[in-house]
Write a protein that holds these residues in place. Structure first.
Motif, mmCIF file in Angstrom:
data_model
loop_
_atom_site.group_PDB
_atom_site.id
_atom_site.type_symbol
_atom_site.label_atom_id
_atom_site.label_comp_id
_atom_site.label_asym_id
_atom_site.label_seq_id
_atom_site.Cartn_x
_atom_site.Cartn_y
_atom_site.Cartn_z
ATOM 1 N N THR A 1 -19.231 -17.859 31.307
ATOM 2 C CA THR A 1 -19.410 -17.494 30.101
ATOM 3 C C THR A 1 -18.961 -18.520 28.927
ATOM 4 O OG1 THR A 1 -17.403 -16.037 30.099
ATOM 5 C CG2 THR A 1 -19.375 -15.086 30.921
ATOM 6 N N MET A 2 -19.202 -18.048 27.934
ATOM 7 C CA MET A 2 -18.766 -18.939 27.029
ATOM 8 C C MET A 2 -17.894 -17.937 25.862
ATOM 9 S SD MET A 2 -21.107 -22.001 25.594
ATOM 10 C CE MET A 2 -22.560 -21.191 25.249
ATOM 11 N N LEU A 3 -16.943 -18.447 25.113
ATOM 12 C CA LEU A 3 -16.180 -17.692 23.996
ATOM 13 C C LEU A 3 -16.677 -18.366 22.798
ATOM 14 C CD1 LEU A 3 -14.075 -16.069 22.802
ATOM 15 C CD2 LEU A 3 -12.370 -17.954 23.422
ATOM 16 N N TRP A 4 -17.179 -17.603 21.807
ATOM 17 C CA TRP A 4 -17.625 -17.915 20.626
ATOM 18 C C TRP A 4 -16.829 -17.500 19.458
ATOM 19 C CZ3 TRP A 4 -21.850 -15.049 17.532
ATOM 20 C CH2 TRP A 4 -22.165 -15.845 16.359
ATOM 21 N N SER A 5 -16.071 -18.027 18.583
ATOM 22 C CA SER A 5 -15.261 -17.428 17.701
ATOM 23 C C SER A 5 -15.821 -17.629 16.164
ATOM 24 C CB SER A 5 -13.876 -18.100 17.577
ATOM 25 O OG SER A 5 -13.387 -17.890 19.007
ATOM 26 N N PRO A 6 -16.848 -16.807 15.768
ATOM 27 C CA PRO A 6 -17.389 -17.104 14.683
ATOM 28 C C PRO A 6 -16.489 -16.595 13.587
ATOM 29 C CG PRO A 6 -18.267 -15.004 15.697
ATOM 30 C CD PRO A 6 -17.503 -15.507 16.571
ATOM 31 N N ALA A 7 -16.500 -17.607 12.490
ATOM 32 C CA ALA A 7 -15.584 -17.494 11.226
ATOM 33 C C ALA A 7 -16.249 -16.501 10.349
ATOM 34 C CB ALA A 7 -15.505 -18.729 10.639
ATOM 35 N N PRO A 8 -15.236 -15.842 9.586
ATOM 36 C CA PRO A 8 -15.877 -14.719 8.664
ATOM 37 C C PRO A 8 -16.669 -15.502 7.827
ATOM 38 C CG PRO A 8 -13.519 -14.425 9.029
ATOM 39 C CD PRO A 8 -13.774 -15.454 9.801
ATOM 40 N N SER B 1 -15.829 -21.869 16.336
ATOM 41 C CA SER B 1 -15.948 -22.583 17.597
ATOM 42 C C SER B 1 -16.594 -21.928 18.620
ATOM 43 C CB SER B 1 -14.286 -22.837 18.082
ATOM 44 O OG SER B 1 -13.815 -21.380 18.447
ATOM 45 N N ILE B 2 -16.820 -22.639 19.593
ATOM 46 C CA ILE B 2 -17.635 -22.217 20.747
ATOM 47 C C ILE B 2 -17.406 -23.184 22.105
ATOM 48 C CG2 ILE B 2 -19.787 -23.363 20.319
ATOM 49 C CD1 ILE B 2 -21.253 -20.787 21.335
ATOM 50 N N GLY B 3 -17.191 -22.539 23.313
ATOM 51 C CA GLY B 3 -16.646 -23.453 24.463
ATOM 52 C C GLY B 3 -16.331 -22.647 25.496
ATOM 53 N N THR C 1 -26.719 -12.899 25.956
ATOM 54 C CA THR C 1 -26.339 -11.453 25.171
ATOM 55 C C THR C 1 -25.142 -11.748 24.810
ATOM 56 O OG1 THR C 1 -25.971 -10.522 27.174
ATOM 57 C CG2 THR C 1 -27.965 -10.155 26.079
ATOM 58 N N LEU C 2 -24.505 -11.090 23.668
ATOM 59 C CA LEU C 2 -23.324 -11.123 23.115
ATOM 60 C C LEU C 2 -22.528 -9.787 23.259
ATOM 61 C CD1 LEU C 2 -24.656 -12.549 19.571
ATOM 62 C CD2 LEU C 2 -23.737 -13.720 21.456
ATOM 63 N N HIS C 3 -20.975 -10.168 23.565
ATOM 64 C CA HIS C 3 -20.271 -8.929 23.969
ATOM 65 C C HIS C 3 -18.807 -9.178 23.606
ATOM 66 C CE1 HIS C 3 -23.482 -7.892 26.749
ATOM 67 N NE2 HIS C 3 -23.693 -9.325 26.963
ATOM 68 N N PRO C 4 -18.000 -8.029 23.482
ATOM 69 C CA PRO C 4 -16.757 -8.247 22.944
ATOM 70 C C PRO C 4 -16.027 -9.041 24.190
ATOM 71 C CG PRO C 4 -17.292 -5.780 23.041
ATOM 72 C CD PRO C 4 -18.310 -6.541 23.507
ATOM 73 N N TRP C 5 -15.081 -9.830 23.748
ATOM 74 C CA TRP C 5 -13.949 -10.617 24.339
ATOM 75 C C TRP C 5 -12.741 -10.263 24.145
ATOM 76 C CZ3 TRP C 5 -14.976 -15.173 27.502
ATOM 77 C CH2 TRP C 5 -13.536 -16.080 27.774
ATOM 78 N N PRO C 6 -11.550 -10.209 25.067
ATOM 79 C CA PRO C 6 -11.723 -10.676 26.508
ATOM 80 C C PRO C 6 -11.876 -9.195 27.594
ATOM 81 C CG PRO C 6 -9.447 -10.447 25.933
ATOM 82 C CD PRO C 6 -10.331 -10.108 24.647
ATOM 83 N N SER D 1 -13.821 -11.573 15.900
ATOM 84 C CA SER D 1 -13.034 -12.864 15.950
ATOM 85 C C SER D 1 -13.296 -13.657 17.352
ATOM 86 C CB SER D 1 -11.444 -12.925 15.743
ATOM 87 O OG SER D 1 -11.053 -11.984 16.678
ATOM 88 N N ARG D 2 -13.700 -13.083 18.528
ATOM 89 C CA ARG D 2 -13.936 -13.653 19.572
ATOM 90 C C ARG D 2 -15.266 -12.838 20.178
ATOM 91 N NH1 ARG D 2 -8.243 -12.895 22.117
ATOM 92 N NH2 ARG D 2 -8.656 -11.143 21.236
ATOM 93 N N VAL D 3 -16.237 -13.556 20.827
ATOM 94 C CA VAL D 3 -17.337 -13.074 21.229
ATOM 95 C C VAL D 3 -17.464 -13.795 22.733
ATOM 96 C CG1 VAL D 3 -19.975 -12.669 21.002
ATOM 97 C CG2 VAL D 3 -18.263 -12.691 19.044
ATOM 98 N N LEU D 4 -18.091 -12.757 23.689
ATOM 99 C CA LEU D 4 -18.377 -13.323 25.098
ATOM 100 C C LEU D 4 -19.973 -13.640 24.883
ATOM 101 C CD1 LEU D 4 -17.805 -13.590 28.046
ATOM 102 C CD2 LEU D 4 -18.231 -11.157 28.297
ATOM 103 N N VAL D 5 -20.162 -14.849 25.188
ATOM 104 C CA VAL D 5 -21.702 -15.079 25.236
ATOM 105 C C VAL D 5 -22.052 -15.274 26.769
ATOM 106 C CG1 VAL D 5 -23.385 -16.817 24.733
ATOM 107 C CG2 VAL D 5 -21.471 -16.509 23.429
ATOM 108 N N ILE D 6 -22.967 -14.640 27.218
ATOM 109 C CA ILE D 6 -23.280 -14.348 28.687
ATOM 110 C C ILE D 6 -24.764 -14.977 28.631
ATOM 111 C CG2 ILE D 6 -24.005 -13.044 30.748
ATOM 112 C CD1 ILE D 6 -22.046 -10.955 29.524
#
Length: 197
Positions: free
Chosen positions: A106-113, A123-125, A28-33, A51-56
């Motif tokens: 968790t991972m941090l996903w930064s999807p570009a506009p 980026s993701i990692g 699931t996807l959530h706000p970060w941080p 700009s930053r998404v928490l991946v659980i």
């Protein structure tokens, strides 16, 4: 040590990545941080606007929240200092906390506009200093996720800059390797420039 893979992607490429990760059934996807209790879930569309998404990955566990007074906020380590600075800068509400990057699977996903005239890098990692310190399963999940991008993508940028693919119009200020997922590669080959914000 923070680890991530950088990549160019179209909307369709991002959807393929989320399908591979198993969103929404497995992840699931959530706000970060800043996280709330209960967690605020994001749809794919909502996540792509962040700009930053928490991946659980729910098989690995939920994020570990931290607040002032917790061990992750104490001491003089770089992580602790950044945690305190982020707390001051973001000023979470009473029901909110920060994600403990060094303890959360968790991972941090930064999807570009998504912009029609240009392709921006995503980026993701992991933000953990030691992925294995969280768990071996977590380390494997992050590495598999990043490897998927490397396997599906084509290397288009890196230490040698334009020489990676001199036929493409890419100009980035960093030297990290960047992969282009299939849709993005096609767009780049058709002349869409690769840039950064």
């Amino acid at each position: 040590m923070v680890t991530a893979v950088h990549y160019f992607a179209t909307l369709e490429d991002q959807m393929m990545l989320l399908d591979y990760l198993g969103e929404p059934a497995k992840v699931t996807l959530h706000p970060w941080p800043v996280v709330k209790t209960p967690l605020t879930a994001l749809s794919r569309q909502d996540a792509l606007e962040q700009s930053r998404v928490l991946v659980i990955n729910h098989q690995l566990g939920l994020p570990i929240p931290i607040r002032p007074g917790d061990a992750a906020m104490q001491g003089g380590s770089v992580t602790s200092v950044f945690n305190r600075l982020n707390w001051e800068r973001l000023a979470p509400a009473a029901e909110e906390a920060l994600v403990d990057s060094d303890a959360s699977p968790t991972m941090l996903w930064s999807p570009a506009p998504q912009i029609a005239e240009v392709i921006l890098p995503s980026s993701i990692g992991s933000q953990a200093d030691s992925m294995a310190g969280i768990s071996k399963d977590y380390e494997r999940w992050v590495n598999r996720s990043m490897s998927w991008i490397r396997r599906k993508g084509t290397r288009v940028w890196g230490l040698e800059g334009r020489q990676a693919r001199p036929d493409l119009d890419i100009n980035l200020s960093f030297i990290s390797t960047v992969f282009a997922l299939p849709g993005a590669l096609q767009a780049l080959e058709l002349g869409t420039p690769g840039r950064e914000v």
